[in-house]
Structures are given as C-alpha cells and as structure tokens.
Design a protein around this motif. Structure first.
Motif, PDB file in Angstrom:
ATOM      1  N   VAL A  42       0.842  -1.199   0.000  1.00 54.45           N
ATOM      2  CA  VAL A  42       0.000   0.000   0.000  1.00 54.45           C
ATOM      3  C   VAL A  42       0.879   1.251   0.000  1.00 54.45           C
ATOM      4  O   VAL A  42       0.618   2.203  -0.743  1.00 54.45           O
ATOM      5  CB  VAL A  42      -0.979  -0.009   1.201  1.00 54.45           C
ATOM      6  CG1 VAL A  42      -1.680   1.329   1.346  1.00 54.45           C
ATOM      7  CG2 VAL A  42      -1.999  -1.126   1.041  1.00 54.45           C
ATOM      8  N   VAL A  43       1.938   1.249   0.813  1.00 52.65           N
ATOM      9  CA  VAL A  43       2.872   2.382   0.824  1.00 52.65           C
ATOM     10  C   VAL A  43       3.489   2.555  -0.561  1.00 52.65           C
ATOM     11  O   VAL A  43       3.643   3.670  -1.050  1.00 52.65           O
ATOM     12  CB  VAL A  43       3.968   2.195   1.904  1.00 52.65           C
ATOM     13  CG1 VAL A  43       5.063   3.251   1.762  1.00 52.65           C
ATOM     14  CG2 VAL A  43       3.368   2.249   3.296  1.00 52.65           C
ATOM     15  N   GLY A  44       3.808   1.445  -1.217  1.00 53.41           N
ATOM     16  CA  GLY A  44       4.383   1.502  -2.555  1.00 53.41           C
ATOM     17  C   GLY A  44       3.441   2.110  -3.580  1.00 53.41           C
ATOM     18  O   GLY A  44       3.878   2.792  -4.509  1.00 53.41           O
ATOM     19  N   PHE A  45       2.143   1.879  -3.443  1.00 57.26           N
ATOM     20  CA  PHE A  45       1.180   2.500  -4.354  1.00 57.26           C
ATOM     21  C   PHE A  45       1.070   3.998  -4.085  1.00 57.26           C
ATOM     22  O   PHE A  45       0.916   4.794  -5.007  1.00 57.26           O
ATOM     23  CB  PHE A  45      -0.201   1.847  -4.233  1.00 57.26           C
ATOM     24  CG  PHE A  45      -0.305   0.548  -4.972  1.00 57.26           C
ATOM     25  CD1 PHE A  45      -0.262   0.500  -6.346  1.00 57.26           C
ATOM     26  CD2 PHE A  45      -0.439  -0.634  -4.263  1.00 57.26           C
ATOM     27  CE1 PHE A  45      -0.356  -0.705  -7.024  1.00 57.26           C
ATOM     28  CE2 PHE A  45      -0.531  -1.847  -4.927  1.00 57.26           C
ATOM     29  CZ  PHE A  45      -0.485  -1.889  -6.314  1.00 57.26           C
ATOM     30  N   ALA A  46       1.147   4.392  -2.821  1.00 58.52           N
ATOM     31  CA  ALA A  46       1.068   5.813  -2.477  1.00 58.52           C
ATOM     32  C   ALA A  46       2.368   6.536  -2.812  1.00 58.52           C
ATOM     33  O   ALA A  46       2.352   7.713  -3.154  1.00 58.52           O
ATOM     34  CB  ALA A  46       0.745   5.964  -0.990  1.00 58.52           C
ATOM     35  N   ASN A  47       3.501   5.847  -2.694  1.00 63.14           N
ATOM     36  CA  ASN A  47       4.813   6.416  -2.975  1.00 63.14           C
ATOM     37  C   ASN A  47       5.544   5.460  -3.921  1.00 63.14           C
ATOM     38  O   ASN A  47       6.328   4.631  -3.471  1.00 63.14           O
ATOM     39  CB  ASN A  47       5.589   6.590  -1.663  1.00 63.14           C
ATOM     40  CG  ASN A  47       6.982   7.118  -1.866  1.00 63.14           C
ATOM     41  OD1 ASN A  47       7.357   7.540  -2.944  1.00 63.14           O
ATOM     42  ND2 ASN A  47       7.782   7.075  -0.815  1.00 63.14           N
ATOM     43  N   PRO A  48       5.270   5.544  -5.220  1.00 65.69           N
ATOM     44  CA  PRO A  48       5.783   4.550  -6.167  1.00 65.69           C
ATOM     45  C   PRO A  48       7.301   4.391  -6.169  1.00 65.69           C
ATOM     46  O   PRO A  48       7.802   3.307  -6.404  1.00 65.69           O
ATOM     47  CB  PRO A  48       5.295   5.055  -7.523  1.00 65.69           C
ATOM     48  CG  PRO A  48       4.124   5.912  -7.214  1.00 65.69           C
ATOM     49  CD  PRO A  48       4.402   6.526  -5.872  1.00 65.69           C
ATOM     50  N   TYR A  49       8.040   5.453  -5.887  1.00 64.87           N
ATOM     51  CA  TYR A  49       9.500   5.326  -5.915  1.00 64.87           C
ATOM     52  C   TYR A  49      10.003   4.362  -4.839  1.00 64.87           C
ATOM     53  O   TYR A  49      11.024   3.703  -5.026  1.00 64.87           O
ATOM     54  CB  TYR A  49      10.172   6.696  -5.758  1.00 64.87           C
ATOM     55  CG  TYR A  49      11.651   6.618  -6.012  1.00 64.87           C
ATOM     56  CD1 TYR A  49      12.128   6.435  -7.314  1.00 64.87           C
ATOM     57  CD2 TYR A  49      12.560   6.680  -4.973  1.00 64.87           C
ATOM     58  CE1 TYR A  49      13.477   6.341  -7.561  1.00 64.87           C
ATOM     59  CE2 TYR A  49      13.913   6.577  -5.218  1.00 64.87           C
ATOM     60  CZ  TYR A  49      14.369   6.410  -6.512  1.00 64.87           C
ATOM     61  OH  TYR A  49      15.701   6.305  -6.759  1.00 64.87           O
ATOM     62  N   SER A  50       9.279   4.250  -3.734  1.00 67.28           N
ATOM     63  CA  SER A  50       9.720   3.344  -2.667  1.00 67.28           C
ATOM     64  C   SER A  50       9.678   1.881  -3.101  1.00 67.28           C
ATOM     65  O   SER A  50      10.303   1.031  -2.472  1.00 67.28           O
ATOM     66  CB  SER A  50       8.883   3.542  -1.401  1.00 67.28           C
ATOM     67  OG  SER A  50       7.574   3.044  -1.590  1.00 67.28           O
ATOM     68  N   LYS A  51       8.966   1.590  -4.197  1.00 62.32           N
ATOM     69  CA  LYS A  51       8.929   0.214  -4.697  1.00 62.32           C
ATOM     70  C   LYS A  51      10.239  -0.185  -5.361  1.00 62.32           C
ATOM     71  O   LYS A  51      10.428  -1.348  -5.689  1.00 62.32           O
ATOM     72  CB  LYS A  51       7.770   0.025  -5.684  1.00 62.32           C
ATOM     73  CG  LYS A  51       6.406   0.050  -5.024  1.00 62.32           C
ATOM     74  CD  LYS A  51       5.309  -0.425  -5.944  1.00 62.32           C
ATOM     75  CE  LYS A  51       4.952   0.599  -6.985  1.00 62.32           C
ATOM     76  NZ  LYS A  51       3.772   0.224  -7.778  1.00 62.32           N
ATOM     77  N   SER A  52      11.159   0.769  -5.543  1.00 63.72           N
ATOM     78  CA  SER A  52      12.428   0.450  -6.192  1.00 63.72           C
ATOM     79  C   SER A  52      13.368  -0.326  -5.270  1.00 63.72           C
ATOM     80  O   SER A  52      14.379  -0.855  -5.728  1.00 63.72           O
ATOM     81  CB  SER A  52      13.115   1.734  -6.676  1.00 63.72           C
ATOM     82  OG  SER A  52      13.498   2.537  -5.580  1.00 63.72           O
ATOM     83  N   ILE A  53      13.045  -0.377  -3.994  1.00 62.48           N
ATOM     84  CA  ILE A  53      13.850  -1.151  -3.034  1.00 62.48           C
ATOM     85  C   ILE A  53      12.954  -2.215  -2.410  1.00 62.48           C
ATOM     86  O   ILE A  53      11.739  -2.081  -2.397  1.00 62.48           O
ATOM     87  CB  ILE A  53      14.472  -0.255  -1.941  1.00 62.48           C
ATOM     88  CG1 ILE A  53      13.382   0.488  -1.152  1.00 62.48           C
ATOM     89  CG2 ILE A  53      15.461   0.728  -2.549  1.00 62.48           C
ATOM     90  CD1 ILE A  53      13.873   1.223   0.053  1.00 62.48           C
ATOM     91  N   ASN A  54      13.546  -3.254  -1.890  1.00 60.75           N
ATOM     92  CA  ASN A  54      12.784  -4.333  -1.261  1.00 60.75           C
ATOM     93  C   ASN A  54      12.876  -4.167   0.255  1.00 60.75           C
ATOM     94  O   ASN A  54      13.897  -4.490   0.849  1.00 60.75           O
ATOM     95  CB  ASN A  54      13.332  -5.692  -1.696  1.00 60.75           C
ATOM     96  CG  ASN A  54      12.480  -6.825  -1.180  1.00 60.75           C
ATOM     97  OD1 ASN A  54      11.321  -6.635  -0.838  1.00 60.75           O
ATOM     98  ND2 ASN A  54      13.058  -8.001  -1.116  1.00 60.75           N
ATOM     99  N   TYR A  55      11.831  -3.642   0.863  1.00 67.14           N
ATOM    100  CA  TYR A  55      11.814  -3.403   2.302  1.00 67.14           C
ATOM    101  C   TYR A  55      10.470  -3.826   2.869  1.00 67.14           C
ATOM    102  O   TYR A  55       9.521  -4.081   2.137  1.00 67.14           O
ATOM    103  CB  TYR A  55      12.060  -1.917   2.596  1.00 67.14           C
ATOM    104  CG  TYR A  55      10.893  -1.043   2.195  1.00 67.14           C
ATOM    105  CD1 TYR A  55       9.960  -0.633   3.129  1.00 67.14           C
ATOM    106  CD2 TYR A  55      10.702  -0.668   0.875  1.00 67.14           C
ATOM    107  CE1 TYR A  55       8.870   0.132   2.747  1.00 67.14           C
ATOM    108  CE2 TYR A  55       9.623   0.096   0.491  1.00 67.14           C
ATOM    109  CZ  TYR A  55       8.713   0.496   1.433  1.00 67.14           C
ATOM    110  OH  TYR A  55       7.632   1.244   1.063  1.00 67.14           O
TER     111      TYR A  55
END
Length: 187
Positions: free
Chosen positions: A58-71
């Motif tokens: 869900v955070v990745g959908f709200a902040n797409p750039y954060s999907k570039s790392i695996n956390y």
C-alpha cells in the motif's frame, strides 16, 4: 495434487495483490498510515508477515519510488516507524554493499511514515532537505527506525526527524536527518 496447491496459492496471492491495490486507490494517499496499519493488524487470520507485506505494498502504491527497493515496514506507532531491508543484487553497488541511493530511499520512507503518524487529516508535510551520513559499509539485513515526539506546538513550520539505519550486528551504518516543511491545519 501439487498443481492444485500451486494454483490455489497463485490465486490467493493474486487476490491479495488486487486487494492491496484497491485499498491504496481508495485511500489515494497515505494521509493516515496508522489507520491502515491498525486495520491490517485487526485481521486475525492474516499472518504477521503478510500484514507487513500488504502494508508495504500500500505504501508503494502511495509512494511509487519506494517500490524500487525491497523493504518491509515492521512497526508503526504514533511518532515511530521501523522497517527492514535485505541487501540484494538489485540495490547493491559495484562494491557489493547497499547503494547509497537505496539507503536514502529506505530512510526517507521510514522517516516519512513516522512524521505522517503525527499529522492530522488536513495537515501537510513535504520533505525539503535530506542529510545522509554514511558511517559504515552496509551489508546484509538492515533495520531503519525513526522516533519523534508528539507535536505540542501547532504553530511550527519545520520539523526535523532522524532515521538510524543499523546492520544485523546493531552497528549504525547510516544516519539521515530529514527536514520537513509542515502546514498544520487540524486543530
């Protein structure tokens, strides 16, 4: 029989991904991350690791750039956020350690969630400055944490948060200082 279980798991996985996408689109942005976190934690049938994965999606959908790392976000409370990130080839630099950009993205995501837990629904915060201090080579499993005191002064214009990133031996590998411009409208 194995094909049946594989098909069942694949279908279940697809349903969870679609559900996370729908949740993210309905929310539009991450105005109240604690509401989502608590809502997921109230679903008793979901394993804890699955809840963290859904929240991070869900955070990745709200902040797409954060999907570039695996956390994964592992803890979220009022004024506190923690997460873990494992070193992978995707986020490594040529020196076989975690790339500085991945560390900053990880720290900014965790620090941002800690800030957003303190804001009201009409409040706004935008990151205006990041200062990253790289202390030690970062390898393996990394943990980031950010803790902030509740906002007592509703007239502030700037908020400074700190994020510590540690390795598996609990040694600090990076320290980020994030400066946020805040517009507090909720009283």
């Amino acid at each position: 029989m194995n094909n049946f279980y594989f098909a069942l798991l694949s279908t279940l996985f697809a349903v969870v991904v679609v559900a996370a996408s729908v949740i993210a689109k309905k929310l539009g942005s991450l105005r109240d991350p604690l509401q989502i976190w608590d809502g997921l934690n109230n679903i008793g049938l979901l394993p804890i690791r699955m809840r963290a994965w859904i929240f991070t999606t869900v955070v990745g959908f709200a902040n797409p750039y954060s999907k570039s790392i695996n956390y994964r976000i592992t803890e979220l409370r009022k004024g506190k956020a923690c997460g873990v990130m494992r070193e992978t080839k995707k986020i490594s630099n040529p020196f076989r350690c975690v790339h500085a950009g991945a560390l900053v993205t990880f720290g900014e995501t965790v620090g941002g969630l800690a800030v957003f837990t303190l804001l009201g629904k009409k409040d706004r915060a935008i990151l205006t400055n990041i200062n990253a201090e790289y202390i030690k080579v970062s390898r393996g499993l990394l943990t980031a944490s950010s803790v902030l005191q509740p906002l007592k002064d509703r007239e502030i214009n700037e908020l400074v948060s700190e994020v510590l990133i540690k390795n598996a031996a609990f040694e600090t590998v990076a320290k980020l200082t994030l400066t946020w411009r805040v517009d507090l409208k909720d009283k």
